[in-house]
Design a protein around this motif. Structure first.
Motif, PDB file in Angstrom:
ATOM      1  N   SER A  41       0.833  -1.210   0.000  1.00  0.00           N
ATOM      2  CA  SER A  41       0.000   0.000   0.000  1.00  0.00           C
ATOM      3  C   SER A  41       0.861   1.251   0.000  1.00  0.00           C
ATOM      4  CB  SER A  41      -0.933  -0.011   1.215  1.00  0.00           C
ATOM      5  OG  SER A  41      -1.769  -1.153   1.182  1.00  0.00           O
ATOM      6  N   LEU A 162      -2.193  -0.661  -8.799  1.00  0.00           N
ATOM      7  CA  LEU A 162      -2.940  -1.807  -8.281  1.00  0.00           C
ATOM      8  C   LEU A 162      -2.492  -3.110  -8.939  1.00  0.00           C
ATOM      9  CD1 LEU A 162      -6.577  -0.444  -7.910  1.00  0.00           C
ATOM     10  CD2 LEU A 162      -5.100  -1.339  -6.107  1.00  0.00           C
ATOM     11  N   ARG A 192      -8.059  -5.959  -3.571  1.00  0.00           N
ATOM     12  CA  ARG A 192      -7.289  -5.237  -4.580  1.00  0.00           C
ATOM     13  C   ARG A 192      -7.761  -5.590  -5.993  1.00  0.00           C
ATOM     14  NH1 ARG A 192      -2.656  -2.837  -2.494  1.00  0.00           N
ATOM     15  NH2 ARG A 192      -3.194  -2.247  -0.352  1.00  0.00           N
TER      16      ARG A 192
END
Length: 324
Positions: A41, A162, A192
């Motif tokens: 992240s 992502l 995700r």
């Protein structure tokens, strides 16, 4: 052989140290998946910050690489709206576009009209609008261009970040040593992937709107031709003649409406006149008179003769008296 009293203490300390090291190792492995996810992240955020934000990057894109959404509203006036709607549909399909909606209506006054929503390749919008002049008269053209370059760049950056995060989580799942680590990585991977698919769907929709412009076309019926009258003396003469014709037409209509009433009035007048003549013929002086004996007699008969002589004698006597 005598055993030293310090030997049990050394063994105990060694065992306790081994247990502590084993516990620390297990704790480190249990938190490995969460730390890796947190690191991913942070890497995604760092990647977005390194890109410089959508606004800064969008401002540096050359004009030929910018992404623009074009929409338009047009009005086409044609003698036959139904035929015009069909011709516009064929024109759009020939240009490589498609018709998303089509409607044809018949008005209360018998005049038809229609509407279409079409998608045309962005590079052929101008050519398509110009080609509509061959179908009818193009009026009220409105074209709107919206620059979405910054939005596109932002979506691309988030999709790339992502994608990297999903790849790292997949690698982490393959290296998980315990079931807890595997479940934690799988949960994070599912979230995700869902976010990644949503962003990819948004990017696909944005690309479609950029590549295919949307045009809303209203097709109306052509109004009757308006006669333009000349100005000056000829214009006044034409206006006076038209007013005279209107007045004569109104007079003829009025006479036609009053004619039944006039005929009825004449008939009533004739009936009243005949009745008056009949009443005059039956006046009392013209009716027969009754005599002294009850019979009918005329004014010259003997019944009234005495009376008549008496009147005449009285008249003569009066005259003689005046003479004396």
């Amino acid at each position: 052989m005598r055993t030293s009293p310090r030997t049990p203490s050394i063994i105990t300390v060694t065992l306790l140290g081994s247990l502590l090291l084993a516990g620390c190792s297990a704790t480190d492995r249990g938190t490995g998946a969460s730390d890796a996810a947190g690191a991913i992240s942070q890497d995604s955020v760092a990647q977005d910050a390194a890109d410089g934000g959508p606004g800064l990057v969008g401002a540096s894109v050359p004009d030929e690489d910018r992404e623009v959404i074009t929409t338009g509203d047009l009005t086409v006036v044609a003698p036959d709206p139904r035929a015009a709607v069909q011709a516009i549909s064929e024109l759009v399909e020939t240009a490589g576009g498609r018709v998303e909606s089509r409607a044809e209506h018949a008005g209360e006054d018998g005049q038809a009209f229609g509407s279409l929503t079409v998608r045309v390749p962005a590079v052929k919008v101008t050519a398509t609008v110009d080609a509509l002049d061959g179908i009818g008269e193009v009026q009220d053209v409105t074209l709107d261009a919206q620059d979405v370059t910054a939005t596109a760049i932002d979506l691309d950056a988030r999709i790339q970040a992502l994608g990297t995060s999903v790849a790292r989580l997949q690698t982490l799942m393959g290296e998980a040593a315990t079931t807890a680590d595997l479940l934690a990585a799988e949960k994070e991977l599912t979230a995700r992937q869902a976010e990644l698919e949503s962003l990819q769907s948004q990017r696909s929709s944005l690309t479609d709107r950029v590549d295919m412009s949307t045009l809303t076309i209203q097709v109306l019926s052509q109004d009757p031709e308006v006669t333009i009258r000349p100005a000056g003396f000829l214009g006044g003469l034409a206006a006076g003649w038209a007013a005279l014709l209107v007045a004569l037409n109104a007079l003829v209509v009025a006479v036609g409406a009053l004619l039944p009433w006039l005929v009825s009035a004449m008939l009533v007048l004739l009936v009243v006149r005949a009745a008056l003549k009949a009443l005059r013929a039956r006046r009392p002086g013209a009716a027969p008179l009754a005599g002294p004996e009850g019979g009918a007699s005329s004014p010259g008969d003997g019944g009234d003769g005495g009376g008549g002589d008496s009147d005449e004698s009285a008249h003569l006597a009066g005259s003689g008296g005046r003479r004396g």
